[in-house]
Design an enzyme around this catalytic site. Structure first.
Site, PDB file in Angstrom:
ATOM      1  N   ARG A 289       0.129  12.256  -6.091  1.00  0.00           N
ATOM      2  CA  ARG A 289       0.361  11.254  -5.041  1.00  0.00           C
ATOM      3  C   ARG A 289       0.244   9.861  -5.650  1.00  0.00           C
ATOM      4  O   ARG A 289      -0.116   9.717  -6.814  1.00  0.00           O
ATOM      5  CB  ARG A 289      -0.564  11.450  -3.819  1.00  0.00           C
ATOM      6  N   GLY A 290       0.520   8.834  -4.797  1.00  0.00           N
ATOM      7  CA  GLY A 290       0.599   7.475  -5.314  1.00  0.00           C
ATOM      8  C   GLY A 290       2.060   7.209  -5.670  1.00  0.00           C
ATOM      9  O   GLY A 290       2.683   8.019  -6.370  1.00  0.00           O
TER      10      GLY A 290
ATOM     11  N   ARG B 131       8.214  13.536   1.038  1.00  0.00           N
ATOM     12  CA  ARG B 131       7.425  12.519   1.752  1.00  0.00           C
ATOM     13  C   ARG B 131       8.345  11.333   2.074  1.00  0.00           C
ATOM     14  O   ARG B 131       9.239  11.023   1.273  1.00  0.00           O
ATOM     15  CB  ARG B 131       6.226  12.035   0.904  1.00  0.00           C
TER      16      ARG B 131
ATOM     17  N   GLN C  18      -8.999   9.103  -0.598  1.00  0.00           N
ATOM     18  CA  GLN C  18      -8.514   8.808  -1.950  1.00  0.00           C
ATOM     19  C   GLN C  18      -9.427   7.819  -2.670  1.00  0.00           C
ATOM     20  O   GLN C  18      -9.545   7.843  -3.895  1.00  0.00           O
ATOM     21  CB  GLN C  18      -7.081   8.231  -1.906  1.00  0.00           C
TER      22      GLN C  18
ATOM     23  N   ASP D  51       3.393   1.208  -1.280  1.00  0.00           N
ATOM     24  CA  ASP D  51       4.311   2.342  -1.234  1.00  0.00           C
ATOM     25  C   ASP D  51       5.752   1.904  -1.026  1.00  0.00           C
ATOM     26  O   ASP D  51       6.684   2.594  -1.434  1.00  0.00           O
ATOM     27  CB  ASP D  51       3.895   3.328  -0.142  1.00  0.00           C
TER      28      ASP D  51
ATOM     29  N   ASN E  75       1.397   0.162   2.713  1.00  0.00           N
ATOM     30  CA  ASN E  75       0.437   0.822   1.818  1.00  0.00           C
ATOM     31  C   ASN E  75      -0.456   1.712   2.685  1.00  0.00           C
ATOM     32  O   ASN E  75      -0.329   1.763   3.920  1.00  0.00           O
ATOM     33  CB  ASN E  75      -0.375  -0.215   1.032  1.00  0.00           C
TER      34      ASN E  75
HETATM   35  O1  MRU Z   1      -0.935   9.041   0.479  1.00  0.00           O
HETATM   36  P1  MRU Z   1      -1.078   8.549  -0.922  1.00  0.00           P
HETATM   37  O2  MRU Z   1      -2.357   8.948  -1.571  1.00  0.00           O
HETATM   38  O3  MRU Z   1       0.130   8.900  -1.770  1.00  0.00           O
HETATM   39  O4  MRU Z   1      -1.094   6.971  -0.783  1.00  0.00           O
HETATM   40  C1  MRU Z   1      -1.168   6.184  -1.946  1.00  0.00           C
HETATM   41  C2  MRU Z   1      -1.214   4.730  -1.684  1.00  0.00           C
HETATM   42  O5  MRU Z   1      -1.140   4.269  -0.577  1.00  0.00           O
HETATM   43  C3  MRU Z   1      -1.249   3.848  -2.899  1.00  0.00           C
HETATM   44  O6  MRU Z   1      -1.967   2.684  -2.638  1.00  0.00           O
HETATM   45  C4  MRU Z   1       0.193   3.455  -3.293  1.00  0.00           C
HETATM   46  O7  MRU Z   1       0.999   4.593  -3.382  1.00  0.00           O
HETATM   47  C5  MRU Z   1       0.236   2.720  -4.562  1.00  0.00           C
HETATM   48  S1  MRU Z   1      -0.149   3.711  -5.950  1.00  0.00           S
HETATM   49  C6  MRU Z   1      -0.011   2.760  -7.363  1.00  0.00           C
END
Ligand code: MRU
Length: 353
Positions: free
Chosen positions: A49-50, A92, A198, A239, A249
Protein backbone atom coordinates in the site's frame (compact mmCIF):
# COMPACT_ATOMS: atom_id res chain seq x y z
CA UNK A 1 17.40 1.61 3.18
CA UNK A 2 17.09 -1.63 5.14
CA UNK A 3 13.40 -2.06 4.35
CA UNK A 4 12.80 -3.69 0.94
CA UNK A 5 9.09 -3.09 0.44
CA UNK A 6 8.90 -4.92 -2.90
CA UNK A 7 11.28 -6.13 -5.57
CA UNK A 8 11.38 -8.19 -8.74
CA UNK A 9 13.18 -11.51 -8.28
CA UNK A 10 14.87 -13.26 -11.20
CA UNK A 11 14.68 -12.30 -14.84
CA UNK A 12 12.06 -13.47 -17.28
CA UNK A 13 10.20 -15.35 -15.99
CA UNK A 14 10.46 -13.87 -12.53
CA UNK A 15 8.24 -12.98 -9.62
CA UNK A 16 7.70 -10.29 -6.98
CA UNK A 17 8.82 -10.50 -3.39
CA UNK A 18 7.07 -8.09 -1.03
CA UNK A 19 6.61 -7.46 2.67
CA UNK A 20 3.14 -8.44 3.89
CA UNK A 21 2.28 -5.10 5.52
CA UNK A 22 -0.90 -6.48 7.11
CA UNK A 23 1.32 -8.55 9.44
CA UNK A 24 3.62 -5.76 10.64
CA UNK A 25 4.87 -4.96 13.20
CA UNK A 26 4.37 -8.35 14.85
CA UNK A 27 5.65 -10.48 11.99
CA UNK A 28 8.03 -9.64 9.14
CA UNK A 29 6.76 -11.97 6.42
CA UNK A 30 7.93 -11.91 2.81
CA UNK A 31 5.39 -13.03 0.20
CA UNK A 32 6.33 -14.43 -3.21
CA UNK A 33 3.75 -13.15 -5.69
CA UNK A 34 3.61 -15.01 -9.02
CA UNK A 35 0.31 -14.03 -10.69
CA UNK A 36 -1.50 -10.82 -11.63
CA UNK A 37 -4.57 -12.05 -9.69
CA UNK A 38 -2.47 -12.45 -6.55
CA UNK A 39 -1.02 -8.94 -7.00
CA UNK A 40 -4.53 -7.52 -7.40
CA UNK A 41 -5.45 -9.17 -4.11
CA UNK A 42 -2.31 -7.79 -2.40
CA UNK A 43 -3.15 -4.24 -3.48
CA UNK A 44 -6.83 -4.56 -2.54
CA UNK A 45 -6.06 -5.95 0.93
CA UNK A 46 -3.26 -3.40 1.60
CA UNK A 47 -0.61 -6.11 1.77
CA UNK A 48 1.24 -3.58 -0.37
CA UNK A 49 0.00 0.00 0.00
CA UNK A 50 0.97 3.66 -0.26
CA UNK A 51 0.53 5.44 -3.61
CA UNK A 52 4.03 5.04 -5.15
CA UNK A 53 4.39 1.41 -3.98
CA UNK A 54 0.96 0.64 -5.44
CA UNK A 55 2.19 2.05 -8.78
CA UNK A 56 5.31 -0.12 -8.75
CA UNK A 57 3.28 -3.16 -7.63
CA UNK A 58 0.82 -2.62 -10.49
CA UNK A 59 3.63 -2.43 -13.08
CA UNK A 60 5.14 -5.65 -11.69
CA UNK A 61 1.65 -7.20 -11.52
CA UNK A 62 1.18 -6.52 -15.22
CA UNK A 63 4.48 -8.25 -15.94
CA UNK A 64 3.32 -11.27 -13.94
CA UNK A 65 0.18 -11.39 -16.08
CA UNK A 66 1.90 -11.26 -19.46
CA UNK A 67 5.50 -12.46 -19.02
CA UNK A 68 4.87 -15.91 -20.46
CA UNK A 69 3.00 -14.81 -23.60
CA UNK A 70 4.71 -16.05 -26.77
CA UNK A 71 4.17 -12.90 -28.85
CA UNK A 72 3.44 -14.87 -32.00
CA UNK A 73 0.33 -12.74 -32.49
CA UNK A 74 1.56 -9.27 -31.57
CA UNK A 75 -1.86 -7.68 -31.76
CA UNK A 76 -3.21 -10.27 -29.37
CA UNK A 77 -0.27 -9.57 -27.02
CA UNK A 78 -1.13 -5.86 -26.82
CA UNK A 79 -4.78 -6.80 -26.24
CA UNK A 80 -3.78 -9.10 -23.35
CA UNK A 81 -1.62 -6.33 -21.87
CA UNK A 82 -4.58 -3.92 -21.94
CA UNK A 83 -6.91 -6.56 -20.47
CA UNK A 84 -4.55 -7.28 -17.60
CA UNK A 85 -4.06 -3.54 -16.97
CA UNK A 86 -7.84 -3.00 -16.87
CA UNK A 87 -8.13 -5.80 -14.31
CA UNK A 88 -5.34 -4.47 -12.06
CA UNK A 89 -6.85 -0.97 -12.26
CA UNK A 90 -9.89 -2.21 -10.31
CA UNK A 91 -7.83 -3.00 -7.20
CA UNK A 92 -8.20 0.42 -5.50
CA UNK A 93 -9.71 3.71 -6.72
CA UNK A 94 -7.95 6.68 -5.09
CA UNK A 95 -4.15 6.48 -5.48
CA UNK A 96 -3.61 7.73 -9.02
CA UNK A 97 -0.16 6.10 -9.19
CA UNK A 98 -1.96 2.81 -9.86
CA UNK A 99 -3.51 4.13 -13.09
CA UNK A 100 -0.43 6.20 -13.95
CA UNK A 101 1.84 3.11 -13.87
CA UNK A 102 -0.59 0.93 -15.81
CA UNK A 103 -1.08 3.62 -18.47
CA UNK A 104 2.68 3.98 -18.76
CA UNK A 105 3.03 0.21 -19.29
CA UNK A 106 0.23 0.16 -21.90
CA UNK A 107 1.76 3.13 -23.72
CA UNK A 108 5.10 1.31 -23.82
CA UNK A 109 3.44 -1.82 -25.26
CA UNK A 110 1.72 0.24 -27.97
CA UNK A 111 4.94 2.09 -28.81
CA UNK A 112 6.93 -1.14 -29.15
CA UNK A 113 4.12 -2.75 -31.16
CA UNK A 114 4.18 0.14 -33.64
CA UNK A 115 7.98 0.03 -33.83
CA UNK A 116 7.98 -3.79 -34.31
CA UNK A 117 10.07 -4.26 -31.14
CA UNK A 118 9.60 -7.15 -28.67
CA UNK A 119 6.68 -6.07 -26.49
CA UNK A 120 7.26 -8.11 -23.33
CA UNK A 121 10.98 -7.21 -23.22
CA UNK A 122 9.93 -3.56 -23.40
CA UNK A 123 7.52 -4.03 -20.51
CA UNK A 124 10.30 -5.53 -18.39
CA UNK A 125 12.41 -2.47 -19.07
CA UNK A 126 9.53 -0.09 -18.33
CA UNK A 127 8.63 -1.74 -15.00
CA UNK A 128 12.29 -1.68 -13.93
CA UNK A 129 12.43 2.03 -14.87
CA UNK A 130 9.29 2.79 -12.83
CA UNK A 131 10.91 1.06 -9.84
CA UNK A 132 14.33 2.72 -10.24
CA UNK A 133 12.84 6.16 -10.90
CA UNK A 134 10.72 5.88 -7.76
CA UNK A 135 13.90 5.28 -5.75
CA UNK A 136 15.61 8.35 -7.25
CA UNK A 137 12.51 10.51 -6.79
CA UNK A 138 12.30 9.57 -3.09
CA UNK A 139 15.90 10.76 -2.66
CA UNK A 140 15.21 14.04 -4.47
CA UNK A 141 12.06 14.72 -2.43
CA UNK A 142 14.11 13.91 0.65
CA UNK A 143 16.88 16.35 -0.27
CA UNK A 144 14.45 19.19 -1.04
CA UNK A 145 12.27 18.49 2.01
CA UNK A 146 15.29 18.27 4.34
CA UNK A 147 15.94 21.96 3.67
CA UNK A 148 12.72 22.65 5.59
CA UNK A 149 14.12 20.91 8.68
CA UNK A 150 16.77 22.20 11.06
CA UNK A 151 18.75 20.39 13.72
CA UNK A 152 16.25 19.74 16.53
CA UNK A 153 13.04 19.95 14.45
CA UNK A 154 10.01 17.88 15.41
CA UNK A 155 7.65 16.69 12.69
CA UNK A 156 4.08 15.37 12.96
CA UNK A 157 3.09 12.81 10.32
CA UNK A 158 -0.11 10.93 9.49
CA UNK A 159 -0.49 7.41 8.04
CA UNK A 160 2.62 5.91 6.44
CA UNK A 161 4.37 7.74 3.61
CA UNK A 162 7.74 6.16 4.26
CA UNK A 163 9.86 3.36 2.89
CA UNK A 164 6.95 0.94 3.18
CA UNK A 165 4.89 3.14 0.84
CA UNK A 166 7.54 3.42 -1.89
CA UNK A 167 10.55 1.64 -3.36
CA UNK A 168 13.03 3.57 -1.18
CA UNK A 169 13.05 6.45 1.38
CA UNK A 170 9.35 7.28 1.09
CA UNK A 171 7.90 10.72 0.44
CA UNK A 172 6.87 12.41 3.72
CA UNK A 173 9.51 10.48 5.68
CA UNK A 174 12.26 10.98 3.07
CA UNK A 175 13.20 14.48 4.35
CA UNK A 176 13.56 12.99 7.83
CA UNK A 177 15.87 10.20 6.61
CA UNK A 178 17.93 12.67 4.55
CA UNK A 179 18.11 15.14 7.46
CA UNK A 180 19.40 12.30 9.62
CA UNK A 181 22.01 11.42 6.96
CA UNK A 182 23.06 15.10 7.11
CA UNK A 183 23.61 14.81 10.85
CA UNK A 184 20.49 16.73 11.94
CA UNK A 185 18.50 15.40 14.87
CA UNK A 186 14.84 15.24 13.87
CA UNK A 187 12.09 13.79 16.05
CA UNK A 188 8.71 12.56 14.83
CA UNK A 189 5.23 12.33 16.31
CA UNK A 190 3.26 9.65 14.42
CA UNK A 191 -0.55 9.64 14.39
CA UNK A 192 -1.69 6.04 14.84
CA UNK A 193 -4.12 6.50 11.90
CA UNK A 194 -7.40 4.75 12.50
CA UNK A 195 -8.91 2.50 11.33
CA UNK A 196 -6.01 0.43 9.91
CA UNK A 197 -3.25 1.92 12.08
CA UNK A 198 -0.68 2.55 9.35
CA UNK A 199 0.94 5.13 11.66
CA UNK A 200 1.24 2.79 14.63
CA UNK A 201 1.99 -0.42 12.77
CA UNK A 202 4.12 0.89 9.89
CA UNK A 203 5.48 4.41 10.50
CA UNK A 204 6.44 3.76 14.11
CA UNK A 205 8.00 0.45 13.02
CA UNK A 206 10.10 1.74 10.14
CA UNK A 207 11.27 4.86 12.01
CA UNK A 208 12.30 2.72 14.96
CA UNK A 209 14.19 0.40 12.57
CA UNK A 210 16.00 3.44 11.18
CA UNK A 211 16.93 4.75 14.63
CA UNK A 212 14.71 7.88 14.42
CA UNK A 213 13.22 9.31 17.60
CA UNK A 214 9.48 8.57 17.22
CA UNK A 215 6.56 9.12 19.58
CA UNK A 216 3.22 7.47 18.85
CA UNK A 217 -0.05 9.31 19.53
CA UNK A 218 -3.67 8.49 18.78
CA UNK A 219 -5.27 10.62 16.08
CA UNK A 220 -7.31 12.67 18.53
CA UNK A 221 -4.10 13.80 20.29
CA UNK A 222 -2.78 15.68 17.25
CA UNK A 223 -4.56 18.89 18.28
CA UNK A 224 -3.08 18.67 21.75
CA UNK A 225 0.55 18.25 20.63
CA UNK A 226 0.16 21.08 18.10
CA UNK A 227 -1.40 23.32 20.77
CA UNK A 228 1.43 22.48 23.17
CA UNK A 229 3.94 23.81 20.61
CA UNK A 230 5.66 20.45 20.27
CA UNK A 231 5.53 20.41 16.45
CA UNK A 232 7.60 22.52 14.01
CA UNK A 233 6.09 21.15 10.80
CA UNK A 234 3.58 18.59 9.55
CA UNK A 235 4.75 16.30 6.71
CA UNK A 236 2.27 13.99 4.97
CA UNK A 237 2.11 12.08 1.68
CA UNK A 238 -0.62 12.11 -0.97
CA UNK A 239 -2.67 9.66 -2.99
CA UNK A 240 -3.87 12.10 -5.63
CA UNK A 241 -3.38 15.83 -6.13
CA UNK A 242 -5.77 17.87 -8.24
CA UNK A 243 -4.66 20.51 -10.73
CA UNK A 244 -5.55 23.27 -8.26
CA UNK A 245 -3.36 21.76 -5.50
CA UNK A 246 -6.12 20.07 -3.44
CA UNK A 247 -4.66 16.92 -1.86
CA UNK A 248 -6.30 13.53 -1.25
CA UNK A 249 -4.51 11.55 1.45
CA UNK A 250 -5.34 9.11 4.24
CA UNK A 251 -8.52 9.86 6.17
CA UNK A 252 -7.73 12.30 8.98
CA UNK A 253 -5.19 14.32 7.00
CA UNK A 254 -7.68 17.16 6.52
CA UNK A 255 -8.26 17.40 10.29
CA UNK A 256 -4.49 17.61 10.86
CA UNK A 257 -4.21 20.37 8.23
CA UNK A 258 -6.96 22.42 9.93
CA UNK A 259 -5.29 21.93 13.32
CA UNK A 260 -1.90 22.92 11.89
CA UNK A 261 -3.33 26.12 10.40
CA UNK A 262 -5.13 26.99 13.66
CA UNK A 263 -1.83 26.60 15.53
CA UNK A 264 0.37 28.40 12.98
CA UNK A 265 2.36 25.27 12.07
CA UNK A 266 3.39 24.76 8.40
CA UNK A 267 1.69 21.84 6.65
CA UNK A 268 3.74 20.19 3.89
CA UNK A 269 2.73 17.48 1.43
CA UNK A 270 5.52 15.38 -0.12
CA UNK A 271 4.65 13.64 -3.38
CA UNK A 272 6.11 12.67 -6.75
CA UNK A 273 4.68 14.21 -9.94
CA UNK A 274 3.12 10.80 -10.67
CA UNK A 275 0.67 11.52 -7.81
CA UNK A 276 -0.69 14.63 -9.58
CA UNK A 277 -3.74 14.07 -11.76
CA UNK A 278 -3.94 16.84 -14.37
CA UNK A 279 -7.33 15.47 -15.49
CA UNK A 280 -8.82 16.38 -12.10
CA UNK A 281 -9.48 20.09 -11.64
CA UNK A 282 -10.48 20.19 -7.96
CA UNK A 283 -10.31 17.91 -4.95
CA UNK A 284 -14.02 17.16 -4.79
CA UNK A 285 -13.69 15.29 -8.11
CA UNK A 286 -11.20 12.79 -6.66
CA UNK A 287 -12.81 9.34 -6.17
CA UNK A 288 -12.63 8.40 -2.50
CA UNK A 289 -12.39 4.72 -1.61
CA UNK A 290 -14.92 3.41 0.89
CA UNK A 291 -13.87 0.29 2.73
CA UNK A 292 -15.69 -2.37 4.71
CA UNK A 293 -17.52 -1.72 7.99
CA UNK A 294 -15.47 -4.41 9.75
CA UNK A 295 -12.36 -2.18 9.62
CA UNK A 296 -14.15 0.25 11.95
CA UNK A 297 -16.40 -2.01 13.99
CA UNK A 298 -14.08 -4.98 14.49
CA UNK A 299 -10.60 -3.83 13.68
CA UNK A 300 -7.98 -6.59 13.94
CA UNK A 301 -10.49 -9.27 14.82
CA UNK A 302 -12.10 -7.87 17.95
CA UNK A 303 -15.58 -6.38 17.94
CA UNK A 304 -15.52 -2.79 19.28
CA UNK A 305 -19.04 -1.66 18.30
CA UNK A 306 -22.54 -3.14 18.61
CA UNK A 307 -23.51 -5.74 16.01
CA UNK A 308 -25.43 -4.21 13.11
CA UNK A 309 -24.45 -0.58 13.82
CA UNK A 310 -24.25 1.55 10.64
CA UNK A 311 -20.64 2.41 9.75
CA UNK A 312 -19.17 4.96 7.32
CA UNK A 313 -15.57 4.23 6.33
CA UNK A 314 -14.03 6.59 3.74
CA UNK A 315 -10.35 5.68 3.43
CA UNK A 316 -9.20 9.14 2.27
CA UNK A 317 -10.13 12.80 2.60
CA UNK A 318 -9.26 15.95 0.69
CA UNK A 319 -7.26 18.83 2.12
CA UNK A 320 -7.97 22.05 0.24
CA UNK A 321 -4.91 23.72 -1.29
CA UNK A 322 -5.42 26.81 0.89
CA UNK A 323 -4.35 24.80 3.96
CA UNK A 324 -1.17 23.50 2.30
CA UNK A 325 2.03 25.49 2.94
CA UNK A 326 3.90 23.66 0.20
CA UNK A 327 4.12 20.49 -1.87
CA UNK A 328 7.60 18.95 -2.03
CA UNK A 329 8.11 17.25 -5.41
CA UNK A 330 11.15 15.94 -7.26
CA UNK A 331 11.22 19.15 -9.33
CA UNK A 332 11.15 21.47 -6.33
CA UNK A 333 8.87 22.94 -3.67
CA UNK A 334 5.50 24.26 -4.85
CA UNK A 335 4.90 27.00 -2.29
CA UNK A 336 1.28 27.84 -1.41
CA UNK A 337 -0.01 25.64 -4.26
CA UNK A 338 -2.63 26.86 -6.68
CA UNK A 339 -3.49 25.94 -10.26
CA UNK A 340 -0.84 28.19 -11.79
CA UNK A 341 2.00 26.94 -9.59
CA UNK A 342 0.98 23.28 -9.91
CA UNK A 343 0.83 23.59 -13.71
CA UNK A 344 4.27 25.29 -13.76
CA UNK A 345 5.75 22.34 -11.78
CA UNK A 346 4.04 19.81 -14.05
CA UNK A 347 5.51 21.61 -17.08
CA UNK A 348 8.97 21.61 -15.46
CA UNK A 349 8.65 17.86 -14.94
CA UNK A 350 7.46 17.25 -18.51
CA UNK A 351 3.99 16.08 -17.40
CA UNK A 352 2.30 18.98 -19.19
CA UNK A 353 3.49 20.40 -22.50
O1 MRU B 1 -4.59 3.17 2.44
P1 MRU B 1 -3.12 3.37 2.29
O2 MRU B 1 -2.32 2.79 3.40
O3 MRU B 1 -2.62 2.93 0.93
O4 MRU B 1 -2.93 4.95 2.35
C1 MRU B 1 -1.65 5.49 2.18
C2 MRU B 1 -1.60 6.96 2.30
O5 MRU B 1 -2.58 7.63 2.46
C3 MRU B 1 -0.25 7.59 2.09
O6 MRU B 1 -0.12 8.75 2.85
C4 MRU B 1 -0.09 7.97 0.60
O7 MRU B 1 -0.39 6.88 -0.22
C5 MRU B 1 1.27 8.45 0.30
S1 MRU B 1 2.48 7.19 0.38
C6 MRU B 1 3.99 7.86 -0.05
Amino acid sequence: MNVKTLEWIGGRPGHVRLIDQTRLPGEHILLEVREAEAMHDCIRRLVVRGAPAIGVAAAFGLLLGVQSLEERDREDTVGRVRECAAFLATARPTAVNLFWALERMCARATRDYNAARPIIDGLFEEARLIYEQDREICRRIGAIGAQLLRDGSTVLTHCNAGALATADYGTALAPIYVAKDQGKRVAVYADETRPLLQGARLTAWELTQAGIDVTLITDNMAGRVLFEGKIDAVFVGADRIARNGDVANKIGTYSVAVLARENGVPFYVCAPLSTFDPAIERGEQIPIEERGAEEVAEGFGRRTAPLGVRVYNPAFDVTPARLVSGIVTEVGLIERPNRERVEAALRRGGVLA
